[in-house]
Scaffold this active site. Structure first.
Site, PDB file in Angstrom:
ATOM      1  N   GLN A 230      76.442  60.992  30.027  1.00 37.11           N
ATOM      2  CA  GLN A 230      75.348  60.590  29.156  1.00 37.11           C
ATOM      3  C   GLN A 230      74.509  61.741  28.641  1.00 37.11           C
ATOM      4  O   GLN A 230      73.687  61.553  27.738  1.00 37.11           O
ATOM      5  CB  GLN A 230      74.442  59.567  29.841  1.00 37.11           C
ATOM      6  CG  GLN A 230      73.780  60.043  31.117  1.00 37.11           C
ATOM      7  CD  GLN A 230      74.502  59.585  32.359  1.00 37.11           C
ATOM      8  OE1 GLN A 230      75.721  59.580  32.413  1.00 37.11           O
ATOM      9  NE2 GLN A 230      73.746  59.172  33.370  1.00 37.11           N
ATOM     10  N   GLN A 231      74.694  62.947  29.166  1.00 41.08           N
ATOM     11  CA  GLN A 231      73.921  64.079  28.668  1.00 41.08           C
ATOM     12  C   GLN A 231      74.546  64.713  27.427  1.00 41.08           C
ATOM     13  O   GLN A 231      73.963  65.628  26.841  1.00 41.08           O
ATOM     14  CB  GLN A 231      73.764  65.152  29.762  1.00 41.08           C
ATOM     15  CG  GLN A 231      72.842  64.753  30.895  1.00 41.08           C
ATOM     16  CD  GLN A 231      71.395  64.601  30.462  1.00 41.08           C
ATOM     17  OE1 GLN A 231      71.099  63.964  29.459  1.00 41.08           O
ATOM     18  NE2 GLN A 231      70.485  65.191  31.215  1.00 41.08           N
TER      19      GLN A 231
ATOM     20  N   ASP B 210      80.952  56.288  38.567  1.00 35.68           N
ATOM     21  CA  ASP B 210      80.684  57.223  39.666  1.00 35.68           C
ATOM     22  C   ASP B 210      81.599  56.925  40.855  1.00 35.68           C
ATOM     23  O   ASP B 210      82.094  57.841  41.519  1.00 35.68           O
ATOM     24  CB  ASP B 210      79.224  57.128  40.097  1.00 35.68           C
ATOM     25  CG  ASP B 210      78.266  57.428  38.958  1.00 35.68           C
ATOM     26  OD1 ASP B 210      78.656  58.161  38.027  1.00 35.68           O
ATOM     27  OD2 ASP B 210      77.131  56.919  38.990  1.00 35.68           O
TER      28      ASP B 210
ATOM     29  N   GLY C 222      71.423  57.710  40.714  1.00 32.76           N
ATOM     30  CA  GLY C 222      71.615  59.084  40.264  1.00 32.76           C
ATOM     31  C   GLY C 222      73.094  59.403  40.345  1.00 32.76           C
ATOM     32  O   GLY C 222      73.747  59.098  41.346  1.00 32.76           O
TER      33      GLY C 222
ATOM     34  N   SER D 223      61.584  42.873  23.121  1.00 35.66           N
ATOM     35  CA  SER D 223      61.239  42.718  24.530  1.00 35.66           C
ATOM     36  C   SER D 223      62.145  41.645  25.114  1.00 35.66           C
ATOM     37  O   SER D 223      62.290  40.563  24.530  1.00 35.66           O
ATOM     38  CB  SER D 223      59.773  42.308  24.671  1.00 35.66           C
ATOM     39  OG  SER D 223      59.457  42.052  26.028  1.00 35.66           O
TER      40      SER D 223
ATOM     41  N   GLY E 163      87.255  51.248  31.085  1.00 39.23           N
ATOM     42  CA  GLY E 163      86.834  49.926  31.536  1.00 39.23           C
ATOM     43  C   GLY E 163      88.013  49.077  31.966  1.00 39.23           C
ATOM     44  O   GLY E 163      88.897  49.527  32.703  1.00 39.23           O
TER      45      GLY E 163
ATOM     46  N   ASN F  72      84.157  58.615  29.709  1.00 42.05           N
ATOM     47  CA  ASN F  72      84.635  57.276  29.406  1.00 42.05           C
ATOM     48  C   ASN F  72      85.112  57.270  27.956  1.00 42.05           C
ATOM     49  O   ASN F  72      85.078  58.312  27.274  1.00 42.05           O
ATOM     50  CB  ASN F  72      83.564  56.213  29.685  1.00 42.05           C
ATOM     51  CG  ASN F  72      82.314  56.374  28.835  1.00 42.05           C
ATOM     52  OD1 ASN F  72      82.350  56.916  27.733  1.00 42.05           O
ATOM     53  ND2 ASN F  72      81.191  55.904  29.348  1.00 42.05           N
TER      54      ASN F  72
END
Length: 327
Positions: free
Chosen positions: A172-173, A257, A48, A36, A225, A195
């Site tokens: 990411q999918q 994006d 999004g 945590s 990056g 990326n």
């Protein structure tokens, strides 16, 4: 140029951890992680992937068409997007689900731990891209960005069936896709965006070599990056571009994006990749200097100055006339 941007529409909940995630990870306990992080702040922002890219394109004056699924809470967000030049009439509104949520914590090294709740995005596979394209009067390029996997597969298939040029941006999918599904998303794409990490993952998941991937599509753009951008095409010498530097890196969320928005804007103006990458990198750095993926503002003088300093006067001269209407 009519651009259809398909993919996720979400609200981002962004927190900052004043330390390093790596310092909290015990090597021999990684199979039983329970952590945590006490964060210093929380920013709730519009996001999004598709909405972020559409926002960037709209801010550059392109008037993109956003194609995705949002929830019954979309009204305020829709007004924001319209105010920034985005066409939203092809967004599917769910009558029972909330708009997707992206929850992300960033450490002092800009590493991120995130979770994504799909919400209304689960209805994106119900969108008929062929019908959308007809109502648009035709689409010159469709971007298939991260979305419900079934929607990404459907939109890619429809692009091929309708002979609509498309760009693949699985991002990411990738982790949710099988080998055949990854291959399905790539075949016939005019452009592929990844990326550096996604580039390696895509090769592993597809089972193809880099050259075999390049044989399936037009141009592969890999963002790296601070190391800049790599552009590859079959039979051509790879091109490398430096990143636009900054001394004020604030939040990496949505930087990729913004790059895609700048890149696609330049393409829509008929400019070559040698100008599209610099504009993408300049817009990406602008986004990096703000918290949230849709909080930056576009300034023609600022973008041109960044491009000229990093890439020289020829690139800036190609782009400047298209930015002049923005002031």
């Amino acid at each position: 140029m009519r651009l259809a941007i398909t993919g996720s529409i979400a609200t981002d909940h962004l927190a900052t951890f004043p330390g390093r995630f790596a310092d909290q990870l015990i090597p021999d306990q990684l199979a039983h992680v329970s952590l945590s992080f006490l964060v210093d702040d929380l920013e709730v922002r519009r996001g999004g992937v598709a909405a972020n890219i559409a926002f960037g394109l709209g801010s550059l004056g392109l008037g993109p068409y956003l194609v995705g699924a949002a929830g019954e809470d979309f009204a305020e967000y829709e007004l924001w997007l319209k105010a920034h030049g985005v066409h939203t009439e092809h967004v599917r509104r769910s009558s029972g689900l909330q708009t997707a949520r992206f929850m992300c914590t960033t450490d002092e090294d800009h590493n991120q731990i995130a979770s994504f709740y799909a919400g209304a995005m689960a209805e994106a596979p119900l969108i008929d891209l062929r019908d959308v394209a007809r109502r648009m009067g035709g689409a010159d390029l469709v971007l298939v960005s991260p979305n419900a996997p079934e929607a990404m597969l459907r939109h890619t298939r429809e692009c091929r069936e309708e002979r609509l040029p498309f760009a693949a941006d699985p991002s990411q999918q990738l982790a949710r896709l099988s080998r055949d599904e990854v291959r399905h998303l790539l075949y016939g794409a005019s452009y592929l965006f990844t990326n550096a990490y996604e580039s390696a993952l895509l090769l592993e998941l597809s089972g193809w070599t880099r050259q075999e991937v390049l044989g399936q599509l037009g141009t592969w753009i890999t963002t790296r990056g601070a190391e800049g951008v790599l552009v590859e095409s079959e039979g051509a010498r790879p091109l490398t571009f430096p990143a636009v530097p900054t001394a004020e890196a604030v939040d990496p969320t949505g930087v990729g994006d913004a790059f895609r928005a700048g890149f696609l804007a330049a393409l829509s103006w008929g400019l070559p990749v040698s100008a599209a990458v610099p504009l993408g990198c300049a817009l990406a750095t602008t986004a990096l200097e703000t918290v949230g993926p849709q909080q930056y503002t576009v300034s023609a003088p600022d973008l041109c100055s960044r491009i000229e300093r990093t890439y020289g006067s020829p690139a800036a001269r190609l782009i400047a006339p298209h930015l002049e209407p923005l002031g």
